[in-house]
Design an enzyme around this catalytic site. Structure first.
Site, PDB file in Angstrom:
ATOM      1  N   GLY A 165       0.921  -1.134   0.108  1.00 50.58           N
ATOM      2  CA  GLY A 165      -0.210  -0.067  -0.022  1.00 50.58           C
ATOM      3  C   GLY A 165       0.862   1.477  -0.111  1.00 50.58           C
ATOM      4  N   TYR A 166       1.290   1.570  -1.028  1.00 51.48           N
ATOM      5  CA  TYR A 166       2.152   2.778  -1.377  1.00 51.48           C
ATOM      6  C   TYR A 166       1.238   4.255  -1.788  1.00 51.48           C
ATOM      7  CZ  TYR A 166       7.299   1.366   0.451  1.00 51.48           C
ATOM      8  OH  TYR A 166       8.182   0.515   1.334  1.00 51.48           O
ATOM      9  N   GLU A 174      12.208  -3.527  -4.420  1.00 53.38           N
ATOM     10  CA  GLU A 174      11.549  -3.413  -4.698  1.00 53.38           C
ATOM     11  C   GLU A 174      11.722  -3.325  -6.690  1.00 53.38           C
ATOM     12  OE1 GLU A 174       8.276  -0.132  -5.731  1.00 53.38           O
ATOM     13  OE2 GLU A 174       7.102  -1.220  -6.847  1.00 53.38           O
TER      14      GLU A 174
END
Lengths: 392, 379
Positions: free
Chosen positions: A132-133, A249
């Site tokens: 949840g960014y 990431e």
């Protein structure tokens, strides 16, 4: 015999005896991979068995400490494991944002109690995580996020909206950036929370993309109660943790195009017109050669960055170079695949094209240089952190 | 093998960097050019280069070498590129030394390699015949005579030709231009009758030359390797040379890039350093990434050369192509970002750009290697 040679032989023997035959072929796409989690439906018994066997040795996370269920391997051993897996074309037993993103951050910043609580389930593939960014108003300017977490004594009350949450509709838990302090400077008011997607007040809605698929979702938080114990590290330090996670990431995204079974040149010789053992279209031939020269140099760079990290120091800002270049090359590869396949590559539905595999993959790659920080954000990071160019 | 330098190689790099930054810099090259130096290099510095052991990289230890191999040569070449060090090092200590080391008989090695390592004998390879690198297309010919051969033809783009004492000339003993078979390497002494050496003044202010052979008579002892079969071993030496010259291009790119980054931080326009402009920052960051890719492809190919890997040809073409592309971009971006200053002779970037184009052309440019890569990969 050196310890490493012994390790290699033992690893080879174990893989030979334990990797099911059907797990020795390339994964055909995100739907074909094993993601684990509470609600995951295995595609085959072999897929389940392969995950269980690898997880039992901690080899889903080879370098994580054995205390949390990891393999406890040093970097050289992990490299050997990877090489031996590649030799028999063994599949990655578990695709997981817990492994590629959350885990490394928890290992570095979380309390011992939190590590014990969350890491073993990631290793075993029991819990599937989502990220949840991004928010509707916080894309490249991620730190301007507005999802609010109010301190209510024993819990936080979370309200807000996330977007581009990969597989939020399939995930069990979310790692989520929230604002706990609206008075602090924008980078200092952010905290890092973990919570169950089954919590009351959480809902998701898939977003249909240009590929026709919906791997991303909108995620809504409406008065979600998150116990205080699920805050990572300290309140207000979330941006530091978030940035560290992003370096992992980026590394993951930069490698999205690698591991393809065949090179573009090989595929072109099968699908494009040839004469006398070479491609008849000289421009295409030149474009593929240029792509493959860059790609070979990129793969060598991934290898070198790892070797340098092993010799001392981390990957750090180099992850931006890899992310930038890797994703641009992956897009380039997909454009070439359209040229190589011609009109056949543009079929959208039907058996002939495997339901438009080439076309849909091509469209998926367009997100590579946007997700995890756009190419432009990576170039900003390189120019500031590596080159030391001044800010205006 | 890890794609990083080991401790010994790192020490070699530091030693080459220190030596060259003091004795053979772009300022020294500028002075040699301005004085219209006859030799194009400083004889004292060349002697010191040999004393430091840099001329012994690729020669077997039995013949006076130091066993650093191609990784060692690449490390030194990168530093030479950064400083634009002018000397016959690449032509004699790398290319000629490797060709003799890998193709010559024991007797020939005994006689030839010692003086090359000492720097007292300068040997150079003459392979190209026109404006384009094309080893298969060689048409210079060697005709059989009683007890030897007579050589006819032209050679161009021969490095350090007018200071060399001996030439390794590739000529056709059979077949015709375009055939891989029928090539043979001959060792010719300077001053042999019928061998005319002309200096070519090139853009990089270094030494180049043309050879004209009008019936140069040699005995069979002048043959290095076997008759008609030179192509395969020659191409292997050329592959090593291609990667080492790629390493020089990497050094040129790095030095030119470093100068450019300094300038972006110093130069002010509109009241701010021009390095604050995102239009320039993104181009700089892209170029930085490209330089890193070139670096990786080069060290991979250098290690493959030392391991005698069958992948050398492919990796060499990848490394040379990538280095050509990156050096072209690095030098062009330098001139553009320096603006008017970049157009002046006073600024060093012009020297980097001119040397880069020469090194790009040597033993195959980007297009040559992209085409060769496609051939090797079967598409």
């Amino acid at each position: 015999m050196s310890d490493h040679e012994t390790f290699r032989q033992e690893t080879r023997a174990w893989l030979e005896g334990n990797c099911p035959q059907s797990m020795r072929s390339p994964i055909l796409g995100e739907d074909d991979a094993c993601w684990g989690g509470r609600g995951f439906v295995f595609k085959s018994d072999d897929q389940k068995l392969w995950l269980e066997r690898m997880a039992s040795r901690g080899w889903t996370t080879p370098t994580w400490p054995t205390a949390y269920g990891g393999g406890g391997l040093n970097k050289t051993e992990a490299k050997i494991l990877k090489e031996e897996m590649r030799k028999i074309k063994a599949r990655n037993p578990l695709n997981s944002f817990g492994i590629s993103m959350l885990g490394p951050m928890l290992l570095k910043y979380a309390s011992e109690e939190m590590k014990q609580q969350y890491l073993p389930d990631i290793v075993q593939g029991k819990i599937r995580w989502c990220q949840g960014y991004s928010e509707p108003g916080a894309g490249s300017d991620l730190a301007s996020l507005q999802t609010k977490a109010e301190d209510k004594g024993d819990h936080y009350l979370v309200n807000g909206q996330k977007v581009w949450t990969s597989y939020a509709d399939k995930a069990d838990w979310i790692f989520c950036l929230v604002r706990t302090d609206f008075d602090a400077a924008k980078h200092l008011g952010i905290s890092f929370l973990l919570f169950d997607m089954a919590s009351e007040g959480v809902s998701t809605k898939p977003i249909k993309l240009i590929s026709g698929n919906s791997p991303f979702c909108e995620t809504f938080m409406d008065d979600v109660k998150v116990p205080k114990g699920q805050l990572v590290g300290e309140a207000g330090q979330g941006w530091t943790y978030a940035k560290y996670l992003l370096t992992h990431e980026r590394e993951m995204i930069s490698e999205m195009g690698s591991g393809a079974a065949k090179s573009v040149g090989e595929i072109a010789m099968e699908l494009s017109p040839t004469s006398e053992g070479r491609l008849r279209d000289p421009i295409l031939r030149g474009q593929i050669a240029a792509h493959e020269i860059d790609y070979a140099s990129f793969v060598a760079t991934v290898e070198r960055v790892r070797d340098e990290a092993k010799a001392g120091g981390g990957v750090g800002a180099a992850s931006s170079t890899l992310k930038y270049y890797g994703t641009e090359l992956n897009k380039d590869r997909s454009e070439l695949m359209l040229k190589v396949g011609g009109s056949d590559a543009l079929e959208w539905e039907g058996q002939y094209s495997g339901e438009g595999k080439v076309a849909r993959t091509w469209l998926r790659t367009k997100a590579n240089s946007i997700e995890g920080g756009t190419s432009e954000v990576q170039l900003n990071i390189i120019s500031k952190r590596i080159l030391g160019l001044p800010s205006s | 093998m890890a794609l990083v330098l080991n401790e010994e190689q790192q020490l070699l790099k530091d030693s080459a960097a220190g030596f060259l930054a003091e004795k053979a810099t772009v300022e020294h090259l500028r002075a040699l050019r301005d004085s219209r130096s006859e030799t194009g290099y400083d004889a004292d510095v060349w002697a010191e280069t040999a004393e430091m052991g840099f001329t012994a990289m690729v020669v077997d230890e039995a013949y006076g070498g130091v066993g650093f191999g191609m990784v060692g040569a690449g490390v030194v070449a990168e530093e030479m590129g950064k400083n634009l060090s002018a000397s016959p090092w690449f032509a004699s200590s790398v290319v000629a030394a490797d060709l003799i080391n890998s193709m010559a008989s024991d007797t020939q090695k005994e006689a030839l390699l010692g003086p090359i390592v000492e720097g007292s004998n300068i040997v150079t390879l003459a392979v190209d015949e026109g404006g384009h690198h094309d080893p298969e297309g060689i048409s210079a010919r060697a005709e059989k005579t009683d007890g030897g051969y007579k050589l006819y033809g032209l050679k161009s783009f021969v490095p350090d030709a007018h200071v060399a004492t001996q030439y390794l000339v590739v000529a056709r003993t059979s077949g015709s231009a375009g055939d891989k078979s029928g090539l043979t390497v001959f060792l010719l002494d300077r001053g042999t009758q019928g061998l005319i050496v002309d200096q070519s003044i090139m853009a990089d202010s270094r030494n180049w030359g043309r050879l004209t052979m009008e019936g140069v008579a040699v005995t069979s002892d002048a043959i290095i390797g076997s008759v008609d079969d030179a192509f395969t071993p020659l191409d292997k030496t050329l592959d090593k040379a291609r990667v080492v010259i790629a390493a020089e291009l990497l050094g040129i790119s790095r030095a030119c890039f470093a100068d450019t980054m300094e300038y972006l931080k110093d130069r002010k326009q509109f009241g701010v350093a021009i390095g604050t402009f995102q239009a320039l920052q993104h181009r700089a960051a892209h170029l930085f990434s490209d330089i890193e890719l070139a670096h990786s492809s080069i060290i991979k190919a250098l290690q493959a050369a030392d391991a005698d890997s069958p992948a050398l040809a492919t990796l060499a073409s990848v490394a040379k192509a990538k280095a050509c592309q990156v050096a072209e971009l690095a030098t062009n971006e330098a001139v553009q970002m320096f603006g008017g200053i970049g157009m002046t002779d006073e600024c060093n970037v012009g020297f980097y750009m001119k040397r880069a184009r020469i090194a790009q052309a040597l033993y195959g440019d980007y297009n040559f290697h992209a085409g060769r890569y496609a051939d090797l990969r079967g598409f």
